[in-house]
Design a protein around this motif. Structure first.
Motif, PDB file in Angstrom:
ATOM      1  N   PRO A   1       0.811  -1.227   0.000  1.00  0.00           N
ATOM      2  CA  PRO A   1       0.000   0.000   0.000  1.00  0.00           C
ATOM      3  C   PRO A   1       0.839   1.269   0.000  1.00  0.00           C
ATOM      4  CG  PRO A   1      -0.109  -1.116   2.121  1.00  0.00           C
ATOM      5  CD  PRO A   1       0.604  -2.047   1.186  1.00  0.00           C
ATOM      6  N   TYR A   2       2.120   1.171   0.380  1.00  0.00           N
ATOM      7  CA  TYR A   2       2.958   2.368   0.401  1.00  0.00           C
ATOM      8  C   TYR A   2       3.364   2.816  -1.008  1.00  0.00           C
ATOM      9  CZ  TYR A   2       3.271   1.499   5.352  1.00  0.00           C
ATOM     10  OH  TYR A   2       2.966   1.306   6.656  1.00  0.00           O
TER      11      TYR A   2
ATOM     12  N   TRP B   1      -2.063   7.286  -0.866  1.00  0.00           N
ATOM     13  CA  TRP B   1      -3.171   6.607  -0.189  1.00  0.00           C
ATOM     14  C   TRP B   1      -4.520   6.944  -0.790  1.00  0.00           C
ATOM     15  CZ3 TRP B   1      -6.751   9.809   1.922  1.00  0.00           C
ATOM     16  CH2 TRP B   1      -6.341  11.110   2.188  1.00  0.00           C
TER      17      TRP B   1
ATOM     18  N   ALA C   1      -5.467   4.630  -3.446  1.00  0.00           N
ATOM     19  CA  ALA C   1      -5.394   3.210  -3.147  1.00  0.00           C
ATOM     20  C   ALA C   1      -6.660   2.478  -3.591  1.00  0.00           C
ATOM     21  CB  ALA C   1      -5.160   3.005  -1.664  1.00  0.00           C
TER      22      ALA C   1
ATOM     23  N   SER D   1     -12.758   4.745  -0.576  1.00  0.00           N
ATOM     24  CA  SER D   1     -12.742   6.047   0.080  1.00  0.00           C
ATOM     25  C   SER D   1     -14.101   6.743  -0.011  1.00  0.00           C
ATOM     26  CB  SER D   1     -11.647   6.931  -0.495  1.00  0.00           C
ATOM     27  OG  SER D   1     -11.837   7.065  -1.872  1.00  0.00           O
TER      28      SER D   1
END
Lengths: 207, 306
Positions: A4-5, A9, A12, A17
């Motif tokens: 995920p880095y 974010w 992602a 979201s």
């Protein structure tokens, strides 16, 4: 990409979201069963005691502005975030949109328009001299927060000032002039005898 | 944005508050009002009446008992009161480092003047700052109702997002925190590390730590996180790995880093929390970093030679 880095974010998972977080469950109230009470209260604002009648739900900022005509506290965001309505309630810095007027019954309130308070005078002059405002809407809140900070802080540097202004939003200045106005006021107060006790110990530079 | 119409009652004692809560229809407790009033204004909550307990003097105050290591905080003690107590009695911060650190970064100056410790826990907000430090400080919550008084550990008290064990006719009266204790040779330390939500000021991720260190070895560790799950939650996998680490050993740093990588495992998949600003995947991804910071900051406050 499983790590995920590797992605910013916010990229992602756009669908994820969009999902709202859990909020307080809403309970519908049968208002016909309820009483909307009226209360006779007295407020001492900037040294003058006033009597007024408010509803239970009346917010302190509306009592000040609409009932008493004291317009220094501004109604900004109405969501308890912007701090334009900040006043001092019995010495506590509060957002007057998040206190019921009836809760303040019998209390003394100080607004940015108090002309009998030397420290407030200095803070207002400081903001004026350093051009710490543009449209001026947030300024009454800034004045109250600054005065509260100058009265309480043991040490004063840019970080402390910025942290103290967290509850006051300004959409014009970018805060830089406000922060330097407060720094200059603190230095001026240190030079003269005053109730505030800023130490200004960071002689290494002027931040 | 005006709140919906409601009746207002001011209680002058706990008994009066309880009888008002029972007799007035659709009544809710109002203390600092910083959970309730913004929601009322935004149309996210509705009440028929409020019972104002903010002037009940017996509900406010900080009582520090250094001999038993307990700190009893009255429910309507404001964050500002608590920070003032920490200023006048420095032992308080030594006893409850993560609680005081979290209070310091909670909301803003104005919110800290009004918001209350009891109200914070009773609101049950999963992103709020106090629940994780309360878990770390083994807090218990005292609830009073018509049937008497009961005391619940904060783990049981926090039932879910915005849900707590306090009933409609009941009142949270005090919160009791426990300081960490170990043998005389040991040091107890702690910290709170937070990533602040840009609009609400609540925690997107907030991690509280408490470590008991004896002769350079971690003898006890408690970790808890706000914001990442539907309620504040302990992080047992990380705790287990950090326990017994010899901090003076060369491998300590790598061991702690490896342990904090396990933080996400402690948040069950179905209970992960997120919103448009910080989705659950982000919050869980950065959790380990904040756990590491909370441990590092706690250790930096000690004399451990790392």
């Amino acid at each position: 990409m499983s790590d995920p880095y590797c992605l910013p974010w916010y990229l992602a998972d756009p669908l994820e979201s969009a999902k709202p977080a859990a909020t307080r469950p809403f309970k519908t109230i049968p208002h016909e069963r309820c009483v909307m009470s009226e209360h006779h209260i007295s407020l001492t604002v900037d040294g003058e005691t006033e009597s007024l009648t408010v509803a239970g739900r009346t917010l302190l900022v509306h009592a000040l502005r609409d009932h008493l005509g004291i317009t220094a506290p501004k109604v900004g965001c109405e969501t308890s975030k912007c701090g334009a309505c900040t006043v001092s309630l019995e010495g506590d810095l509060v957002k007057s949109c998040t206190v019921l007027a009836v809760q303040a019954d019998g209390c003394s309130i100080q607004t940015a328009a108090d002309t009998d308070h030397p420290l407030l005078e200095r803070v207002r002059d400081g903001l004026h001299d350093a051009h710490g405002l543009q449209c001026g809407y947030c300024t009454p809140g800034m004045v109250m927060s600054t005065a509260d900070l100058l009265q309480e802080a043991d040490t004063l540097d840019e970080d402390v000032i910025r942290d103290a202004l967290k509850g006051n939003i300004c959409r014009c200045t970018g805060y830089t002039n406000i922060v330097s106005a407060i720094e200059q006021t603190a230095v001026a107060l240190e030079g003269s005898e005053s109730t505030a006790t800023p130490t200004g110990q960071d002689d290494g530079g002027d931040d | 944005m005006f709140p919906p119409p409601f009746d207002y009652h001011r209680a002058s004692s706990v008994t009066e508050a309880l009888s008002l809560l029972e007799s007035v229809p659709e009544a809710t407790v109002l203390a600092g009002g910083h959970a309730l009033l913004p929601d009322l204004k935004a149309g996210k909550a509705d009440v028929g009446a409020v019972v104002d307990v903010s002037r009940v003097s017996t509900l406010s105050g900080v009582d520090i008992d250094a001999s038993t290591g307990t700190v009893t905080v009255g429910a309507t003690t404001t964050y500002k009161n608590l920070l003032e107590a920490a200023k006048t009695t420095p032992e308080l911060e030594a006893m409850l480092p993560s609680v005081i650190a979290a209070t310091r970064v909670l909301g803003d100056r104005q919110i800290r003047s009004r918001g209350t410790v009891g109200g914070n826990l009773a609101a049950g907000h999963p992103d709020s700052d106090l629940p994780a430090p309360a878990l770390v400080a083994n807090a218990t919550v005292e609830i009073r109702g018509a049937e008497g008084t009961r005391t619940l550990p904060v783990e049981t008290f926090l039932e879910g997002p915005f849900e707590t064990a306090v009933g409609d006719d009941e009142l949270v009266t005090e919160v009791r925190f426990e300081a960490g204790r170990g043998p005389d040779s040991s040091t107890v330390t702690g910290a709170y590390q937070k990533s602040t939500h840009p609009t609400s000021g609540y925690a997107m991720v907030g991690v509280a730590s408490r470590l008991t260190i004896d002769d350079g070895v971690v003898e006890e560790i408690r970790l808890a996180a706000n914001g990442v799950a539907e309620t504040a939650t302990r992080l047992p996998s990380v705790e287990e790995q950090v326990l017994s680490i010899d901090l003076e050993a060369e491998t300590a740093e790598a061991a702690i880093a490896a342990a904090t990588d396990l933080a996400a495992d402690d948040i069950p998949e179905g209970a992960r929390r997120g919103d448009g600003h910080a989705p659950a995947s982000y919050r869980t991804a950065v959790l380990g970093t904040f756990v590491e910071r909370a441990i590092d900051e706690a250790l930096d406050a000690t004399e451990v030679d790392r």
